[in-house]
Motif scaffolding. Structure first.
Motif, mmCIF file in Angstrom:
data_model
loop_
_atom_site.group_PDB
_atom_site.id
_atom_site.type_symbol
_atom_site.label_atom_id
_atom_site.label_comp_id
_atom_site.label_asym_id
_atom_site.label_seq_id
_atom_site.Cartn_x
_atom_site.Cartn_y
_atom_site.Cartn_z
ATOM 1 N N PRO A 1 36.704 34.777 10.897
ATOM 2 C CA PRO A 1 37.206 33.878 11.491
ATOM 3 C C PRO A 1 37.577 32.679 10.950
ATOM 4 O O PRO A 1 37.077 32.317 9.679
ATOM 5 C CB PRO A 1 36.045 33.373 12.611
ATOM 6 C CG PRO A 1 34.862 33.638 11.863
ATOM 7 C CD PRO A 1 35.260 35.071 10.869
ATOM 8 N N ARG A 2 38.419 31.867 11.391
ATOM 9 C CA ARG A 2 38.821 30.418 10.825
ATOM 10 C C ARG A 2 37.596 29.484 10.737
ATOM 11 O O ARG A 2 36.681 29.622 11.478
ATOM 12 C CB ARG A 2 39.910 29.592 11.422
ATOM 13 C CG ARG A 2 41.028 30.226 11.783
ATOM 14 C CD ARG A 2 41.878 29.689 12.974
ATOM 15 N NE ARG A 2 43.063 30.362 13.117
ATOM 16 C CZ ARG A 2 44.383 30.151 13.013
ATOM 17 N NH1 ARG A 2 44.632 29.095 12.212
ATOM 18 N NH2 ARG A 2 45.213 30.869 13.105
ATOM 19 N N ALA A 3 37.677 28.628 9.938
ATOM 20 C CA ALA A 3 36.427 27.632 9.542
ATOM 21 C C ALA A 3 36.317 26.577 10.851
ATOM 22 O O ALA A 3 37.294 25.882 11.232
ATOM 23 C CB ALA A 3 36.605 26.858 8.272
ATOM 24 N N PRO A 4 35.269 26.715 11.481
ATOM 25 C CA PRO A 4 35.053 25.502 12.502
ATOM 26 C C PRO A 4 35.402 24.205 12.059
ATOM 27 O O PRO A 4 34.752 23.925 10.834
ATOM 28 C CB PRO A 4 33.644 25.960 13.049
ATOM 29 C CG PRO A 4 33.085 27.008 12.443
ATOM 30 C CD PRO A 4 34.020 27.342 11.294
ATOM 31 N N GLY A 5 36.114 23.460 12.736
ATOM 32 C CA GLY A 5 36.320 22.151 12.255
ATOM 33 C C GLY A 5 37.548 21.885 11.495
ATOM 34 O O GLY A 5 38.210 20.974 11.227
ATOM 35 N N LEU A 6 37.794 23.102 10.894
ATOM 36 C CA LEU A 6 39.219 23.168 9.871
ATOM 37 C C LEU A 6 40.116 24.100 10.537
ATOM 38 O O LEU A 6 40.766 24.659 9.320
ATOM 39 C CB LEU A 6 38.558 23.298 8.498
ATOM 40 C CG LEU A 6 37.983 22.416 7.789
ATOM 41 C CD1 LEU A 6 37.193 22.736 6.532
ATOM 42 C CD2 LEU A 6 38.526 20.942 7.821
#
Lengths: 629, 247, 407
Positions: free
Chosen positions: A127-132
């Motif tokens: 997954p994409r990095a949370p917050g980024l």
């Protein structure tokens, strides 16, 4: 292309540079201290991505969870590194040079199948990095936030390492060990502990580099070799053991790549030149240029002569009577094979492959053992021989016999050219320059569609009528292989071979008695390249098809494994190693699903049981018995 | 004309002059000792003489011919044999093969791809080994030799091209006192019988005073004294900076 | 050397030979009994595609044998891994032919291996059904009478997309493709055919990315900087996943049409999950929505046996075996020449419907589904798809004749 576009591509390059740096820096650190060429570095990187993928799938939903996963994955990989160091590498620090390479290569095989068993065959994009997750606007373009973060993380790690190396006792020890391994022992430091710690730190960094790629790169089983390739290039371009050098090299390579992509296709003089296609090989071009210009990499320092306490080679002796009888017996059996082979026709097919491998390995051994030049790119000459024969037959419509005879000349020409640059270098730098040339040859074969057939290669290379029967081609192969191997042995026992070994044993003394070491090494390179080309030409006509994979780095590694498996210090070593390796690969691949891991375990066992290689160990055993008797 | 004529030899490393304006000669049949404390520039001097280093300035003439800019292998072909401070031999060969290599090289036969190297010049190699007392060890692997034997082997190798000049960098370092005397006595015999010149460096003053025909003293890269041993021994400066510090 | 040693050496030699002899003999020879199909593929290198493929074959073999086999003989498939190397593939083929005595060979995924086996078949005069490889050369430039190909070729799949691309009426196109033969020929075919339908088209950027190593950020930006109206994508697998993510983040696909080869195949669309871009025009395999009885039967049987849904590979593996069975039935033999005669013009049933091996170039007329991508739940899917019959997307017979060497 606008300036803005170029600037944003520069930022892309920076993100790429951080990625490369994190991937490579651990390798540099490990090499600097332990002098181990850790081939499994890419595997640790790959495991970093996989472990981070699994962790983020469970706890990666929050910002803390994501970064926690990254750190935990890095620690897990570091721990794995410590275990590997303690259980395996520690036993073989004293083994002959490059023998560790074989052991770490076995780890690559095992790690890949372990990953296959645990995570399955499919690509896993984390997954994409949370917050980024999103992008920020830079110069009118959307730039990923995560890439921005990476741009900062790379230099931050560089800074942290810099601080550690200069401000802590551990760092001082690492620097001391990088400069002189023996000295650390003399300082009363527990060398075993230091090695373990450094190996753990290096693998931890590889794991960190992998874990950070989770949102950018799907975890897949090919990352190990891709990773090690990139890491080697960066480390060598920067200078082995130099951490700022690794950063500089990563920066240069990533920026040049981004630039190639930014330029795209250019029309010059009515030709279209695609710079984006250049990205296939650009890092190797950079490496070749840097090594030709600066033989120790950009920031590399000459390291104290390796005082690797490997066993000194026993003097070469012509075969004694028993060995000759054994040789003749083997030859007679080989001659009888097609006759007996009526019952098992595949034997002839497999034996042709084995013989070709034997000639390939023997030619590599020629420069690696007596020449002391470790080539990581010997497949170049195999491939040039194969393509030489193929092109002569297809583009110049030569009869097969002529193509077979003249094809190896292309390999000779390649060796003449590349050898001139390579033999100026030594050690790992030489090895990496040979690899760079091989990759360049590979990419030419891969891209030059009109001539080489590109990725599809050249097909329809079948032997002439009279050689078309398998048995006939087998005899041809047997004759050329036996002839080639005996020729190489003869040369090694002749003054030329002695001069070559003299240059390896003591360049100082060789020079002082009038030997031009460069010339001998260069000519040895050409000789080995030519014989290797014969193997390549034979290969082409035995398969009917050649594709760029004949030049691929995988084949070069196979060659190394064959030579090391058999034992680099004996003449029979490469012969035994090539036969064993080819047969193992054929037999094991058919019987086991996890044949790679099986092969890896087999190699590890051989490394443990036969630290001198199979033939080397047998020889030593025989000698011991002789002494006892 | 002297066998070796050195004038104004100078070499600096990073601004530090390791050797400065050194000049001397070696005559055929004489043994010249080059002495000086550690770091005096002896090895630098040696390495310039045999071509490993290129001097910044000065001249080196061998039999009247300049050797400046020639690689060690060329200097060797002009008749200069060399032994090293830390022995340099071919570890993967036997003692005899080490000597055979020098003989093969001397005769220009190293490029041969076909004949058996170990069968070439066996008698000559053995004769050379016999001269240095190593005949019995001819078949042994070089890697198992005692250090003193390695030094003697190096001497045999250095003699293989019938040199006019021998450069011996600390020929007796690491040897027992008795061996030292023997080796230098051997060298002296060879010098006498073959009428060659020897330049050697040495820390052991017993060896120097016993065997050197003449000596020169180097300190901080500069020549400070020269002459027959008795003169040099009496030189107060030598006593102060060199002998005094050691004895 | 002592006497004992010599004895030892002799014994060693004897032992070595015996061992080698055993090793090389291998399994028992088979003559009659089952029909043996030698199958060669890059199982280890391309597991994502070839595991389902293998399952599809297993299912088909089970069905064929349950129905009593062909010509009264059961089917037996002997698979070999080619290690993604043409040389190893040829060795495996030699082994299958000489030791395992297979009646036909089949398989191939990578184009260069497909071509190597095509040429091997010609040299050894053995029947070869190329199941997966896409390269046009297998049936055209390097085609031969021994080789038939099942899956729709690169040309056919591109040809199915070009009319859709032309309908978009976009002038500025950018292309991105993996830098090897498949990508290059797909891009070349696309440009050539689109130019025919839409002469004013402009190709403003072309990115050839190393296979498996796309530098997605830089490529995405380079494409965006060329300001295209539409994009033709040939990347797949991991490259595609990276390209899609970067493209989404950097807004490359916003307001742009994308035409994309193979992206609707479950192998490639499934890993994209909820990031699957909306509205790309793709070729693929919408297994979730094909309501024909043929496909229903296949789907149910597959799901029952493996508790999984079929991928395109499953379809190809399954159909390979079924096509072989049909051809052997028609030939009433496994003799190579008779098989060649039978396969030329052979019609056979597939889960996609009836297809035929074209006599003029031995390409099957199996087609593909073309539709648009969408996200349903958390998964990428195709919508608004139609099945396009492969027979309709071929060059003219004259063109084929010009490209294909005479037998």
């Amino acid at each position: 292309m606008s300036v803005d576009a170029l600037l944003v591509q520069f930022l892309n390059g920076l993100a790429g540079a951080s990625t490369l740096f994190l991937l490579a820096v651990g390798l540099s650190l490990i090499f600097g201290v332990t002098r181990i060429v850790n081939f499994a570095h890419g595997s640790f990187y790959m495991l970093g991505i996989y472990i981070a993928y699994s962790l983020t799938a469970r706890i990666g939903g929050s910002v803390l969870g994501f970064w926690g996963s990254v750190v935990l994955a890095a620690l897990a990989v570091g721990l794995l590194g410590v275990i590997v160091e303690c259980l395996l590498l520690r036993r073989i620090y004293r083994a002959p040079e490059l023998f560790q390479l074989l052991a770490t290569f076995a780890l690559v095989l095992i790690a890949r199948d372990a990953a296959l068993a645990i995570w399955g065959p499919e690509d896993l994009l984390g997954p994409r990095a949370p917050g980024l997750k999103g992008a920020v606007e830079i110069l009118g373009r959307q730039f990923p936030q995560y890439d921005l973060a990476l741009i900062f993380i790379g230099p931050a790690v560089l800074g942290a390492l810099w601080w550690m190396l200069t401000r802590t006792r551990f760092g001082v020890l690492i620097r001391a060990a990088t400069e002189d391994r023996e000295m650390v022992g003399a300082l009363g430091v527990n060398q075993a502990w230091l090695f373990t710690a450094v190996f753990g730190l290096g693998t931890l960094l590889a794991g960190l580099g992998g874990a950070l790629q989770g949102p950018r790169e799907p975890a897949n089983l090919g990352l190990d070799l891709m990773g090690i390739g990139d890491a080697f290039v960066v480390v060598v371009v920067g200078g082995m053991g130099s951490i700022p050098g690794a950063f500089l090299a990563a920066l240069i390579i990533a920026e040049i790549k981004a630039l190639c992509i930014a330029i795209g296709t250019v029309h010059v003089f009515g030709f279209d030149f695609s710079f984006s296609k250049l990205t296939l090989v650009v890092e190797f071009l950079v490496m070749a240029v840097v090594l030709i210009w600066k033989p120790l990499g950009l920031l590399g320092k000459p390291s104290a002569a390796s005082r690797n306490s490997s066993a000194v080679e026993a003097p070469l002796a012509p075969p004694d009577k028993a060995a000759k009888i054994f040789g003749y017996a083997v030859l007679v059996l080989l001659l009888l094979l097609p006759v007996v082979g009526q019952m098992f026709p595949y034997a002839v097919v497999l034996m042709i492959d084995i013989l070709v491998a034997v000639l390939f390995a023997a030619s590599l051994h020629f420069i690696m053992g007596p020449g002391g030049m470790h080539s990581f790119g010997h497949a170049a000459y195999f491939g040039l021989g194969a393509y030489g024969a193929g092109l002569l037959m297809k583009q110049f419509s030569m009869p097969m016999e002529a193509a077979l005879g003249l094809g190896p000349l292309l390999a000779a020409a390649g060796a003449l050219l590349f050898g001139w640059f390579c033999v100026r270098l030594s050690g790992v730098y030489l090895a990496m320059l040979t690899l760079a040339f091989a990759q360049i040859v590979w990419s030419i074969a891969f891209q030059w569609d009109e001539v080489t057939g590109g990725s599809n290669g050249i097909i329809g290379l079948w032997p002439a009528e009279w050689l078309n029967q398998k048995a006939a081609y087998y005899y041809l192969t047997l004759a050329l292989t036996v002839g080639g191997v005996l020729f190489l042995w003869r040369v090694l026992l002749a003054p030329f071979g002695y001069a070559l070994r003299a240059g390896r044993d003591s360049p100082l003394r060789a020079d002082a008695i009038g030997i031009n070491v460069f010339n001998y090494q260069w000519m040895a390179f050409v000789l080995a390249g030519t014989v290797c080309g014969v193997a390549g030409s034979l290969f082409a006509f035995s398969k009917g098809t050649i594709a760029p994979d004949v030049i691929h780095v995988g084949r070069s590694i196979d060659g190394l494994v064959m030579v090391l498996l058999g034992g680099v210090q004996t003449l029979a070593g490469p012969v035994v190693g090539a036969a064993l390796f080819t047969w193992l690969q054929d037999a094991v691949a058919r019987e086991f699903q996890y044949w790679r891991a099986a092969l890896g375990v087999a190699i590890l066992l051989l490394v443990m049981v036969f630290p001198l290689g199979v033939a080397g160990s047998v020889k030593r055993l025989l000698r011991r018995r002789e002494v006892a008797a | 004309m002297s066998l070796l004529e050195v004038n104004g030899l100078t070499k600096a490393f990073g601004g530090v002059r390791a050797v400065s304006e050194v000049g001397f000669t070696v005559e055929a049949g004489e043994i010249l000792a080059l002495i000086g404390p550690n770091g005096a520039g002896k090895s630098t001097c040696f390495n310039m003489l045999n071509g490993q280093l290129r001097p910044d300035s000065g001249s080196i003439k061998l039999g009247g011919v300049s050797t400046i800019g020639l690689k060690p292998r060329r200097v060797w072909r002009m008749g200069v044999g060399r032994t090293f401070q830390i022995t340099a031999t071919f570890g993967s060969m036997t003692v005899r093969e080490n000597v055979q290599m020098a003989l093969l090289s001397h005769r220009g036969r190293l490029k041969n791809l076909w004949v058996r190297a170990r069968e070439q010049y066996v008698a000559e190699a053995d004769a050379l080994l016999a001269r240095v007392g190593m005949r019995e060890q001819a078949e042994r692997p070089c890697s198992v030799l005692a250090y003193g034997d390695l030094k003697r082997l190096e001497l045999a190798v250095a003699l293989a091209n019938a040199p006019k000049l021998l450069l011996m960098d600390e020929p007796t370092a690491g040897m027992a006192p008795k061996e030292r005397i023997e080796l230098m006595a051997l060298t002296a015999d060879i010098v006498k019988s073959d009428s060659i010149g020897v330049l050697f460096t040495e820390h052991d003053m017993d060896v120097v005073f016993r065997h050197a025909s003449r000596m020169i003293v180097l300190n901080r890269g500069q020549l400070i004294a020269g002459g027959v041993p008795a003169e040099v021994r009496a030189n107060p400066e030598v006593q102060r900076i060199y002998l005094g510090s050691r004895h | 050397m002592t006497q004992a040693n010599k004895q030892g050496l002799k014994r060693l030699a004897l032992a070595a030979f015996t061992l080698a002899a055993f090793a090389l003999t291998g399994s028992a020879l088979a003559q009659s009994g089952p029909i043996r199909i030698g199958e060669i593929n890059s199982y280890k290198a391309q597991p994502a595609f070839l595991d389902p493929y293998k399952k599809g074959m297993d299912l088909a073999v089970e069905e064929v044998n349950a129905a009593g086999g062909v010509l009264g003989r059961k089917f037996e498939v002997i698979t070999r891994d080619d290690g993604a190397s043409p040389g190893d593939a040829v060795r495996a083929a030699e082994e299958l032919v000489s030791r395992e005595k297979v009646d036909v060979i089949a398989g191939g995924f990578l184009s260069n291996i497909g071509l190597a086996l095509t040429d091997f078949a010609k040299q050894k005069k053995i029947f070869f059904l190329a199941s997966e490889p896409l390269t046009d050369k297998i049936v055209w430039q390097n085609g031969n009478k021994y080789t038939f190909r099942l899956r729709p070729s690169t040309y056919m799949q591109v040809a199915m997309l070009v009319p859709e691309a032309a309908k978009l009426k976009k002038k500025r196109w950018a292309l991105v493709y993996p830098n090897y033969e498949y990508g290059q020929s797909a891009a070349a075919t696309f440009k050539e055919q689109l130019k025919k339908l839409q002469p004013d088209v402009e190709f403003v950027a072309e990115q050839a990315a190393p296979l498996g190593r796309i530098d997605a950020g830089a490529v995405t930006q380079a494409l965006a900087d060329a300001k295209p109206d539409a994009i033709f994508n040939v990347t797949f697998g991991g490259d595609l996943a990276k390209f899609v993510r970067e493209g989404n983040t950097r807004g490359l696909f916003k307001g742009r049409e994308v035409v994309s080869l193979l992206t609707g195949e479950p192998e490639y669309i499934d890993p994209l999950k909820d990031e699957t871009p909306e509205g790309w025009i793709v070729t693929g395999y919408p297994w979730y929505g094909i309501a024909t009885p043929d496909h229903q039967a296949f789907f149910i049987a597959y799901h029952k046996k493996f508790n999984d849904y079929p991928r395109l590979g499953s379809f190809v593996g399954y159909t390979t075996i079924k096509a072989l069975a049909a051809g052997m039935k028609k030939a009433n033999s496994v003799n190579t020449d008779k098989l060649i005669t039978a396969f030329s013009g052979l019609t056979f049933d597939t889960p996609f419907g009836r297809a035929m091996f074209r006599p003029q170039d031995h390409q099957s007329t199996i087609g593909a589904y073309v539709g648009r991508t969408t996200v349903r739940g958390n998964k990428g899917e195709m919508k608004d798809y139609v099945y396009l019959d492969g027979a309709k997307f071929q060059p003219t017979d004259a063109e084929v004749k010009k490209m294909r060497p005479a037998d």
